[in-house]
Design an enzyme around this catalytic site. Sequence first.
Site, mmCIF file in Angstrom:
data_model
loop_
_atom_site.group_PDB
_atom_site.id
_atom_site.type_symbol
_atom_site.label_atom_id
_atom_site.label_comp_id
_atom_site.label_asym_id
_atom_site.label_seq_id
_atom_site.Cartn_x
_atom_site.Cartn_y
_atom_site.Cartn_z
ATOM 1 N N HIS A 70 15.579 -18.201 7.108
ATOM 2 C CA HIS A 70 16.553 -17.652 8.055
ATOM 3 C C HIS A 70 15.888 -16.618 8.977
ATOM 4 O O HIS A 70 14.708 -16.727 9.303
ATOM 5 C CB HIS A 70 17.761 -17.080 7.315
ATOM 6 C CG HIS A 70 18.478 -18.082 6.457
ATOM 7 N ND1 HIS A 70 18.689 -19.380 6.843
ATOM 8 C CD2 HIS A 70 19.017 -17.971 5.214
ATOM 9 C CE1 HIS A 70 19.327 -20.028 5.890
ATOM 10 N NE2 HIS A 70 19.538 -19.208 4.886
ATOM 11 N N SER A 126 19.775 -28.487 1.244
ATOM 12 C CA SER A 126 18.333 -28.499 1.452
ATOM 13 C C SER A 126 17.800 -29.911 1.223
ATOM 14 O O SER A 126 18.317 -30.650 0.369
ATOM 15 C CB SER A 126 17.648 -27.538 0.470
ATOM 16 O OG SER A 126 18.116 -26.220 0.638
ATOM 17 N N ALA A 153 12.207 -24.562 0.987
ATOM 18 C CA ALA A 153 11.155 -23.548 0.974
ATOM 19 C C ALA A 153 10.487 -23.500 -0.389
ATOM 20 O O ALA A 153 9.253 -23.350 -0.495
ATOM 21 C CB ALA A 153 11.749 -22.186 1.332
#
Length: 283
Positions: A154, A59, A113
Site C-alpha cells: 500500500h 491476493s 507480498a
Amino acid sequence: MKRSFTIYHSPDADDAFMFYGLVSGAVEHPDYEFKHELSDIESLNHRALRGELEITAVSVHAYGHLQDRYSILSCGASMGESSYGPRLVARPDAKFGSGSNLKIAIPGKYTSAALALQIYCVGQGIKPQIMPIHFDEIISAIQEGQVDAGVIIHEGQLTYEKSGLKLLVDFGAWWWDKTGLPLPLGVNVVRKDIGVEAISAVAQTLRSSIEHSLAHRKEALEYALSYGRGISAEDADQFVGMYVNQRTIDMGEEGRRAIVRFLEEGRRYGLVPPSSGGIEFVE
C-alpha cells in the site's frame, strides 16, 4: 427486482479509485445492484478461503488456494511493474544476512507480498523467521526493533524513507528481472456458483467503473484520497497511477501469464498447494 450482490474490497486509495464509477452512481447495471463492504486484504483472503464471499478482491497468492472455487476477472487487477512493487525495508544499520534468527514481517500469510518474499528467500538461500503483522504496523515494528525487516505494501511503498528506513529489495523489480513479467498482487474474483450470467455482469460493470474512474480522474482521485490514510494528494496520485492503469482495465495475455508463472513458482517450492484444474479467467 434486481439481483443484489456485495463486492468486497480493501479500503485503499487504488481500490477506492477503481470503484468510484459504481459508488458515485455513474455506472449501473440494469439487472443487478452492487453494494460495497470494505476490509483489509488479508481478512478478505481468509473469508474467501472459507467460501463466504461471492465477489471479492483477494491476493494472487491466496487465489492459489481458491482456484477450484473462484474465477479471476481480467479487469481490476493490481500488478507491480519493472520499477515498483511491495518492498522489503529495514533500519539503516540493518545487516540482511542468511542467519535463521533473521525476523521478517509480512502483511499476512496469504498476501502476494508474502509469497514473493518466500520465493526470493529460497532463491537466495535465506531461511528467516517470517512473522505475519497487520500491514499498517510493519513500519513501527521495524523501527522499534521487533523485527529485522519487513515487506511493506500500500502507501508505505512511497513513504518508508520518511520513516527512516532503507530499501533492501523491490519485489516488482526483482520479479521483472527474473521473469520479464509484472508481479501479480491483487485480483478480483467471483465464486463460480453465482452463475455465468451474473459473472459476466460483474465483469462488465467493474470494467465500466474502472474506465469511468480513469476518464474522470480528478473526481475519482478526490474520492480515493479519503482512503489514503493521511498521505498527500501527490502521493495518492502517484500510488493510484501505479496500480490503476490500462492493465487494470484488462490484464491482457501478459498479466495472465504472470499469474500462472507466480503460482507455478510457489508450487515449485511447496508454498502453494497443487490444483486439480487450471486458472479460469473471465473476460
